[in-house]
Scaffold this motif. Sequence first.
Motif, PDB file in Angstrom:
ATOM      1  N   GLN A  28       2.041  -7.930   4.074  1.00 48.64           N
ATOM      2  CA  GLN A  28       1.395  -6.638   3.885  1.00 48.64           C
ATOM      3  C   GLN A  28       2.379  -5.549   4.297  1.00 48.64           C
ATOM      4  O   GLN A  28       2.845  -5.511   5.439  1.00 48.64           O
ATOM      5  N   THR A  65       0.853  -1.190   0.000  1.00 51.90           N
ATOM      6  CA  THR A  65       0.000   0.000   0.000  1.00 51.90           C
ATOM      7  C   THR A  65       0.889   1.240   0.000  1.00 51.90           C
ATOM      8  O   THR A  65       1.898   1.299   0.700  1.00 51.90           O
ATOM      9  N   SER A  99      -4.651   3.699   3.077  1.00 56.51           N
ATOM     10  CA  SER A  99      -5.339   2.415   2.933  1.00 56.51           C
ATOM     11  C   SER A  99      -4.718   1.342   3.818  1.00 56.51           C
ATOM     12  O   SER A  99      -3.491   1.274   3.971  1.00 56.51           O
ATOM     13  N   HIS A 100      -5.571   0.527   4.396  1.00 55.08           N
ATOM     14  CA  HIS A 100      -5.128  -0.688   5.079  1.00 55.08           C
ATOM     15  C   HIS A 100      -6.203  -1.746   4.839  1.00 55.08           C
ATOM     16  O   HIS A 100      -7.361  -1.574   5.221  1.00 55.08           O
ATOM     17  N   GLU A 115       3.315  -1.366   4.156  1.00 55.58           N
ATOM     18  CA  GLU A 115       2.936   0.025   3.900  1.00 55.58           C
ATOM     19  C   GLU A 115       4.197   0.817   3.611  1.00 55.58           C
ATOM     20  O   GLU A 115       5.193   0.713   4.327  1.00 55.58           O
TER      21      GLU A 115
END
Length: 487
Positions: free
Chosen positions: A430, A412, A417-418, A432
């Motif tokens: 995942q 991301t 956004s998550h 960021e």
Amino acid sequence: MADVIIVGSGPAGMMLAGELALAGIDVAIMERLPTGALTESRAGGFHCRTIEILDQRGIAGRFLDEGTTVQTARFGKSVLDISDFPTRHPYGLGLWQSRIQPILEDWIKELGVPVHRRHEVVGFIQDESGVEVETADGAKIRAAFLIGADGGRSVVRKCAGIDFPGWDATRSNLIAEVEATDEVPSGTHLDESGVHGFSLMPDGRTYRVITTERQVGSRQDPTLGDLSDSLTWAYGTDFGVHTPTSISRFTDATRQAATYRKGRVLLVGDAAHVHYPAGGQGIGLGLQDAVNLGWKLAQVINGLSPESLLDTYHAERHPVGGRALKHSMAQTALQRADARTEALAETDEELMSMDEPRRHVAALIHGLDITYDLGEGHPLLGRRMPDLDLDTANGPTRVFTLLHDAKPVLLTLDGLSHFEIEPWADHVQQVEARYTGPWRLPLLGDVTPPTAVLIRPDGYVAWVGQGTAQDLTDALCRWFGPGLPAR
């Protein structure tokens, strides 16, 4: 019972073994030869996308340290410079296969992959739960899946009953490493039969010589006499060639397996496709086959995905292989010195001096134009993920660094956004991050920056976020299985 047996310890087989080992799969290589050392140099390196793939696994430096970066892409007489391409590696790598293989073997040894030498596979029987492999000494070993990485005359492909359609040889070449009594000419010589030439090896004494035979040679092993005859016909002398360390023959026979999968048997590398080496795409195609297949096979074995995921291996790689085969045939057509071919070569040189044709053909040769059909959407979808320099909470990193363990990544990039991916949290990273530079793709140029991307372990983009999570769950299910139930 092993998870996977790979037949053949060439580059494609070893790359696949490494991919599987990274995913925790019990994999072993079976090789009929007693040693991995090559008596000849063989292939001379690989192109940009292959270097990127090795970079994705953190091992590109091992090859770059031993080779020479050069503009390797050629079409006819034209060298196609890609120094302006948007990649961290805008070049090819000159490195003989005799060095490529030991580097790969060191890597898979570090990953714990055994290579069982003097084990010649002569047949197998497969059923719904696995494959029973038989060796020449009568041993029988069972595995869940069998991989044919055993070259153009693949025993695995033949025993599986997979057709190998294509085009028969119209020419043959001898390639040898020899000494010479007389001074040899520099550069290459083209005549009506094909290409001939000498290059001095690093020892300063031995020459690597290639010559096109006047007629297609037999399937018998070539001799020094055959080499002498071919050189004499091309040059009027054989330059006193002597003391060969290797002599082999290859042809422009071009064939591709009708299917890359038959049940629990799959093919990679030359077992799946053979072609004339013009263009230098052979090793790269095999390594890219392996990286496409490895994570998919691992997910099936680990119970994360259904066996139908393996069908995407053929669906994605067969068209790529087919294009490369047609390209090699086009290259071959330019390797003669008759009047008509010279006229074609002059037209080709004029075209390749123009920017758009040069970029188009160079991207094909380097594997930078590959687009897997993943449906409509953002231009990134189905294409290789650029190796961006990212800022994360843990400090700066690169996209390719995130792929070192061959795990998928949900990245991301908008700081807002998550996405909730709990069912896949055990096997999808995942991350960021922030990135403020341009998003630039080969051939396409700048594209609209996405807010998030889902990157497959092979480095291709499976989903692109543009402000919403729409279709993310579908993409996760399609490529990484239904996920695990919430705890």
